[in-house]
Scaffold this active site. Structure first.
Site, PDB file in Angstrom:
ATOM      1  CB  SER A 162      -0.960  -0.044   1.194  1.00 24.13           C
ATOM      2  OG  SER A 162      -1.984   0.914   1.055  1.00 24.13           O
ATOM      3  CG  ASP A 315      -6.342  -2.884  -3.969  1.00 21.39           C
ATOM      4  OD1 ASP A 315      -7.139  -2.093  -3.441  1.00 21.39           O
ATOM      5  OD2 ASP A 315      -5.137  -2.968  -3.645  1.00 21.39           O
ATOM      6  CG  HIS A 344      -5.955  -2.191  -0.078  1.00 23.22           C
ATOM      7  ND1 HIS A 344      -5.001  -1.946  -1.049  1.00 23.22           N
ATOM      8  CD2 HIS A 344      -5.466  -1.647   1.068  1.00 23.22           C
ATOM      9  CE1 HIS A 344      -3.995  -1.279  -0.518  1.00 23.22           C
ATOM     10  NE2 HIS A 344      -4.240  -1.089   0.760  1.00 23.22           N
TER      11      HIS A 344
END
Length: 369
Positions: A162, A315, A344
């Site tokens: 991320s 995601d 995610h």
């Protein structure tokens, strides 16, 4: 509630996953003699914005031992609302980042509550007066840690999830001579307009609360933090995850029950810290690195490290199409999507299948050098 960064993991769901841990599908990281977090004093730290942050601090932990050649260091930078424990399901005997082989440095990005943050910095930079942080500021602070504290001239790898992936790509552009391998999963080299707009919604959830008071609150803006929880509760997982109503496997009988439980995690976070990190996330683009004049594609082409790019197939924060687009410009890249309906959250280390896949692929890539 057990915190796992950008969302939460209810204790009931963690209990559900524990049998998989005990049966060997996931091996918890062994405690390290070095894993109490430490603070590196950066002194008066010049930020990309032109502001100097006085007495800046960078928090970190280490696992394993740096070898005599100083060649086995792996950096793992934190992500939004996470901390130095964010990669614990990758660190341990037999896992991708085995402390018997690697010296792992886990860092806390600015504004996460451990390193210098709105919540722990005195005036004149306290709370809403904390200066804007760029991903490159986090990379530069970590560069100083790596070189000044450990004397490392080249990292074996930078592995990031991320916002940690944003830092990993930035390392490869800002310090190409220092990075042999980049592993970026569930994250990109640039925040694209869709993500910028979504993050505006997350920020507005907090700032719409009258108790936020322009960031000068005396008690937490609870209504805003609860609203933020409702934003993240939906976006972190895929539509298919919701269609299958997998929250029921965690013991929740409704969407509302799941969301209400998620609020307890976000109520433990500082609103100004969350807002600061959101702006850092929103404004990132490796094309803004000095020398590239905003040209993201040219910055990607400059990467000399071997790159493993692992988008989650579902995601909603960093859609896989963005990673596919970026990969065409990286000279030496392997694109390996994570086959998951956990969105995610496939990168958060909470679903045993995703954890096993990440460990296998990251371990393979690191060993293929």
């Amino acid at each position: 509630i057990i915190a796992f960064g950008e969302v939460f993991m209810p204790r009931s769901l963690w209990s559900l996953l524990m049998p998989a841990l005990l049966m060997g599908f996931v091996t918890p990281a062994a405690p390290s003699a070095h894993n109490e977090h430490q603070l590196f004093a950066l002194g008066d730290f010049g930020l990309e914005s032109g502001v100097t942050l006085p007495d800046a601090q960078l928090a970190y932990v280490t696992h394993g031992t740096l070898n005599a050649e100083r060649s086995n260091a792996v950096l793992v930078p934190s992500w939004y609302s996470g901390d130095h424990h964010g990669y614990d399901t990758l660190i341990g005997p037999g896992l991708a980042l085995d402390p018997a082989e690697y010296f792992i440095i886990a860092t806390d990005q600015f504004a996460d509550g451990f390193s210098s943050s709105p919540s722990n910095t005195p005036p004149p930079f306290a709370g809403p007066d904390f200066p804007q942080i760029a991903i490159r500021d986090n990379v530069q602070a970590t560069y100083r840690l790596v070189t000044e504290v450990f004397g490392i001239e080249r990292l074996a790898a930078v592995v990031g999830f991320s916002m940690g992936a944003q830092q990993a790509f930035q390392w490869a552009v800002s310090h190409p001579e220092m990075v042999a391998v980049v592993v970026a999963y569930c994250g990109n080299a640039k925040e694209y307009p869709f993500g910028i707009a979504r993050l505006e919604g997350a920020k507005a959830a907090i700032t719409a609360d009258a108790a936020w008071n322009g960031g000068r609150y005396t008690t937490p803006p609870e209504v805003g933090l609860r609203a933020l929880a409702r934003h993240w509760a939906a976006w972190g997982l895929s539509q298919e995850w919701w269609r299958q109503e997998l929250f029921r496997e965690a013991g929740f009988d409704s969407v509302e029950a799941w969301i209400t439980d998620s609020e307890q995690f976000w109520l433990t976070r500082d609103a100004n810290d969350l807002l600061s990190q959101a702006v850092t996330w929103q404004t990132h683009d490796i094309g803004d690195t000095p020398g590239f004049a905003g040209n993201t594609e040219r910055a990607l082409r400059s990467i000399t490290a071997r790159v493993l790019s692992m988008p989650s197939e579902t995601d909603l924060y960093f859609p896989p199409e963005d990673a596919i687009y970026e990969a065409q410009f990286i000279p030496d890249v392997e694109l390996v999507p994570i086959p998951s309906i956990w969105g995610h959250d496939a990168g958060l280390g909470i679903n045993p299948d995703d954890v096993a896949f990440l460990n296998a692929e990251i371990g393979r890539f690191l060993q293929s050098r």
